[in-house]
Scaffold this motif. Sequence first.
Motif, PDB file in Angstrom:
ATOM      1  N   ALA A 259       0.858  -1.190   0.000  1.00  0.00           N
ATOM      2  CA  ALA A 259       0.000   0.000   0.000  1.00  0.00           C
ATOM      3  C   ALA A 259       0.891   1.236   0.000  1.00  0.00           C
ATOM      4  N   ILE A 260       0.360   2.321  -0.559  1.00  0.00           N
ATOM      5  CA  ILE A 260       1.130   3.562  -0.640  1.00  0.00           C
ATOM      6  C   ILE A 260       0.163   4.746  -0.619  1.00  0.00           C
ATOM      7  N   THR A 261       0.592   5.847  -0.008  1.00  0.00           N
ATOM      8  CA  THR A 261      -0.202   7.074  -0.012  1.00  0.00           C
ATOM      9  C   THR A 261       0.742   8.269  -0.035  1.00  0.00           C
ATOM     10  N   THR A 262       0.243   9.364  -0.537  1.00  0.00           N
ATOM     11  CA  THR A 262       1.066  10.565  -0.641  1.00  0.00           C
ATOM     12  C   THR A 262       0.858  11.474   0.567  1.00  0.00           C
ATOM     13  N   MET A 263       1.814  12.361   0.763  1.00  0.00           N
ATOM     14  CA  MET A 263       1.712  13.449   1.726  1.00  0.00           C
ATOM     15  C   MET A 263       2.466  14.627   1.130  1.00  0.00           C
TER      16      MET A 263
ATOM     17  N   ALA B  34       3.714   0.979   2.746  1.00  0.00           N
ATOM     18  CA  ALA B  34       3.548  -0.090   3.733  1.00  0.00           C
ATOM     19  C   ALA B  34       3.956  -1.408   3.097  1.00  0.00           C
ATOM     20  N   THR B  35       4.612  -2.252   3.878  1.00  0.00           N
ATOM     21  CA  THR B  35       5.088  -3.535   3.369  1.00  0.00           C
ATOM     22  C   THR B  35       4.241  -4.686   3.901  1.00  0.00           C
TER      23      THR B  35
ATOM     24  N   MET C  38      -0.660  -4.797  12.688  1.00  0.00           N
ATOM     25  CA  MET C  38      -1.742  -5.103  11.765  1.00  0.00           C
ATOM     26  C   MET C  38      -1.158  -5.163  10.361  1.00  0.00           C
ATOM     27  N   ALA C  39      -1.553  -6.165   9.594  1.00  0.00           N
ATOM     28  CA  ALA C  39      -1.079  -6.269   8.220  1.00  0.00           C
ATOM     29  C   ALA C  39      -1.830  -5.259   7.358  1.00  0.00           C
TER      30      ALA C  39
ATOM     31  N   SER D 180       4.293  -5.437   7.680  1.00  0.00           N
ATOM     32  CA  SER D 180       3.725  -4.419   8.580  1.00  0.00           C
ATOM     33  C   SER D 180       4.697  -3.297   8.910  1.00  0.00           C
ATOM     34  N   ASP D 181       5.723  -3.103   8.083  1.00  0.00           N
ATOM     35  CA  ASP D 181       6.622  -1.962   8.224  1.00  0.00           C
ATOM     36  C   ASP D 181       6.085  -0.820   7.378  1.00  0.00           C
ATOM     37  N   PHE D 182       6.259   0.396   7.864  1.00  0.00           N
ATOM     38  CA  PHE D 182       5.865   1.597   7.145  1.00  0.00           C
ATOM     39  C   PHE D 182       7.115   2.419   6.909  1.00  0.00           C
ATOM     40  N   LEU D 183       7.322   2.828   5.672  1.00  0.00           N
ATOM     41  CA  LEU D 183       8.510   3.571   5.276  1.00  0.00           C
ATOM     42  C   LEU D 183       8.077   4.960   4.840  1.00  0.00           C
ATOM     43  N   ILE D 184       8.590   5.980   5.519  1.00  0.00           N
ATOM     44  CA  ILE D 184       8.254   7.363   5.175  1.00  0.00           C
ATOM     45  C   ILE D 184       9.387   7.937   4.349  1.00  0.00           C
TER      46      ILE D 184
END
Length: 153
Positions: free
Chosen positions: A17-21, A28-29, A70-71, A32-36
């Motif tokens: 999953a991916i989202t912009t800011m 998101a992997t 959470m996955a 369950s890791d999130f990479l900013i």
Amino acid sequence: LKGVVPPAGPDAYSIVAITTMSRGFIAATNSSDFLIYEVASRPSASDGPSEQSVSGGAGYQMCKRFSIEMAPMHLSMSPTEEQLVCTSSDGNIGTVTFSNLEEGSGEAPFELLCMGFHEGAITGLDVCATQPLVVTSGEDKTVRIWNYLDKRC
């Protein structure tokens, strides 16, 4: 194609999953890791290439990494960019508040918003730009509207 983000280390997992800011994006992997990733300041030629920067001149660099319990399946950022909303394949919705996120890496304070209100997977997610609302769609053929501040559907 403007650039390519290299894997985040030798044990990298798939991006699910991916989202912009405004300053970049969050990926998101499946672990369950999130990479900013944020816009990188331009290094001088003497600094050499950054291992986590985007190739091709796009100029993004991974600045923070965190995980939750959470996955992730879908991501969306609140309009103020203070909260990240995340759904899972088992129908749960939760938020990560960035002001509670410690510097660097580690486990993020994850707050479960709702559990299992969709029967089956959540198939879509978006955040309202003018109100604290999240809209989800699911395999159960319903669309649900959630208030992420009041934590109710």
